[in-house]
Write a protein that holds these residues in place. Structure first.
Motif, PDB file in Angstrom:
ATOM      1  N   ARG A  45       0.823  -1.219   0.000  1.00  0.00           N
ATOM      2  CA  ARG A  45       0.000   0.000   0.000  1.00  0.00           C
ATOM      3  C   ARG A  45       0.850   1.258   0.000  1.00  0.00           C
ATOM      4  O   ARG A  45       0.372   2.348  -0.340  1.00  0.00           O
ATOM      5  CB  ARG A  45      -0.922   0.008   1.223  1.00  0.00           C
ATOM      6  N   PHE A  46       2.108   1.124   0.405  1.00  0.00           N
ATOM      7  CA  PHE A  46       2.990   2.282   0.463  1.00  0.00           C
ATOM      8  C   PHE A  46       3.537   2.680  -0.903  1.00  0.00           C
ATOM      9  O   PHE A  46       4.157   3.735  -1.029  1.00  0.00           O
ATOM     10  CB  PHE A  46       4.165   1.991   1.406  1.00  0.00           C
ATOM     11  N   PRO A  49       1.568   6.488  -2.993  1.00  0.00           N
ATOM     12  CA  PRO A  49       1.223   7.696  -2.225  1.00  0.00           C
ATOM     13  C   PRO A  49       2.429   8.251  -1.474  1.00  0.00           C
ATOM     14  O   PRO A  49       3.412   7.534  -1.227  1.00  0.00           O
ATOM     15  CB  PRO A  49       0.163   7.187  -1.236  1.00  0.00           C
ATOM     16  N   SER A  54       0.819   7.697   3.978  1.00  0.00           N
ATOM     17  CA  SER A  54       0.696   6.269   4.264  1.00  0.00           C
ATOM     18  C   SER A  54       0.981   5.921   5.720  1.00  0.00           C
ATOM     19  O   SER A  54       0.245   5.146   6.343  1.00  0.00           O
ATOM     20  CB  SER A  54       1.631   5.474   3.346  1.00  0.00           C
ATOM     21  N   GLU A  57      -1.982   7.174   7.704  1.00  0.00           N
ATOM     22  CA  GLU A  57      -3.250   6.488   7.424  1.00  0.00           C
ATOM     23  C   GLU A  57      -3.244   5.040   7.900  1.00  0.00           C
ATOM     24  O   GLU A  57      -4.224   4.569   8.490  1.00  0.00           O
ATOM     25  CB  GLU A  57      -3.535   6.533   5.923  1.00  0.00           C
ATOM     26  N   TYR A  58      -2.151   4.333   7.661  1.00  0.00           N
ATOM     27  CA  TYR A  58      -2.134   2.898   7.939  1.00  0.00           C
ATOM     28  C   TYR A  58      -1.652   2.540   9.341  1.00  0.00           C
ATOM     29  O   TYR A  58      -1.970   1.459   9.845  1.00  0.00           O
ATOM     30  CB  TYR A  58      -1.267   2.175   6.898  1.00  0.00           C
ATOM     31  N   ARG A 169      -1.906   4.851  -9.767  1.00  0.00           N
ATOM     32  CA  ARG A 169      -2.705   5.028  -8.564  1.00  0.00           C
ATOM     33  C   ARG A 169      -3.684   6.191  -8.745  1.00  0.00           C
ATOM     34  O   ARG A 169      -3.523   7.046  -9.619  1.00  0.00           O
ATOM     35  CB  ARG A 169      -1.807   5.320  -7.348  1.00  0.00           C
TER      36      ARG A 169
END
Length: 221
Positions: A45-46, A49, A54, A57-58, A169
């Motif tokens: 996921r990194f 963005p 990240s 958010e995560y 993305r």
């Protein structure tokens, strides 16, 4: 088909596959922050963005902890991580073909400019780009909107419809929309088809060959 003249490329997930280097550097940073993360798929996921977004958010890091994590990440990334990377198939051929057709090629990435330049040189594709624009190490100019706008301001003699942004993305597509230019969403990178399609790019492609077909149909006039 519009006659594009200025082609903007995202780096991670569009020109190259940086999975190993980014995920291992994130894992290293988390370990330094006292957290153990063994699921590399979760760390994908990194890719794309800004790190500021990240980590917050995560892992719910506040501003101070986010900056510490980024510093740890960069310690590993600048030594090893940036080279744990590979170009997607046929990217050098695509770039060579576009330059031969007189397109102006620009890199537009949330990765710091200094690292981006080193990566492009490592792959020997820096020669194809007239400009490489990323974020600043102090955490400014991280959003894709700001990066694209910076590029547009550099080429004020061109109209917005001369430009097209290519990325994997939603941030790439949203940045293009926010600055009033067209976009191509690629699904061979790290954004899902759902993520890309929901962002409503001008075009969607699933491989580099389709990307070349679209771009080479748009000849510089």
């Amino acid at each position: 088909m519009d006659n594009y003249k200025m082609i903007l490329f995202d780096l991670d997930g569009t020109l190259s596959d940086p999975k190993e280097g980014i995920t291992k550097s994130v894992q290293y940073a988390l370990e330094k922050m006292g957290m153990v993360e063994t699921d590399f798929d979760k760390l994908k996921r990194f890719i794309g963005p800004p790190l500021q977004v990240s980590f917050a958010e995560y892992y719910n890091f506040d501003e101070e902890h986010t900056q510490r994590a980024i510093d740890f990440y960069r310690d590993r990334f600048k030594e090893t991580g940036m080279f744990e990377n590979k170009l997607y198939s046929n990217i050098p051929l695509l770039l060579k073909s576009l330059k031969e057709q007189q397109y102006t090629l620009v890199v537009a990435t949330s990765k710091p400019t200094v690292f981006s330049k080193q990566i492009l040189k490592y792959f020997n594709i820096d020669q194809y780009f007239d400009l490489i624009v990323g974020s600043n190490l102090d955490g400014t100019r991280t959003s894709k909107t700001d990066i694209i706008q910076y590029i547009l301001d550099k080429y004020k003699d061109h109209q917005q419809d001369d430009f097209i942004m290519i990325g994997d993305r939603k941030h790439d597509i949203i940045g293009a929309k926010n600055t009033g230019i067209d976009s191509i969403g690629v699904t061979y990178g790290y954004g899902s088809f759902e993520e890309i399609s929901q962002s409503k790019p001008t075009y969607i492609v699933k491989n580099v060959e389709q990307l070349k077909d679209i771009l080479m149909t748009s000849r510089v006039s």
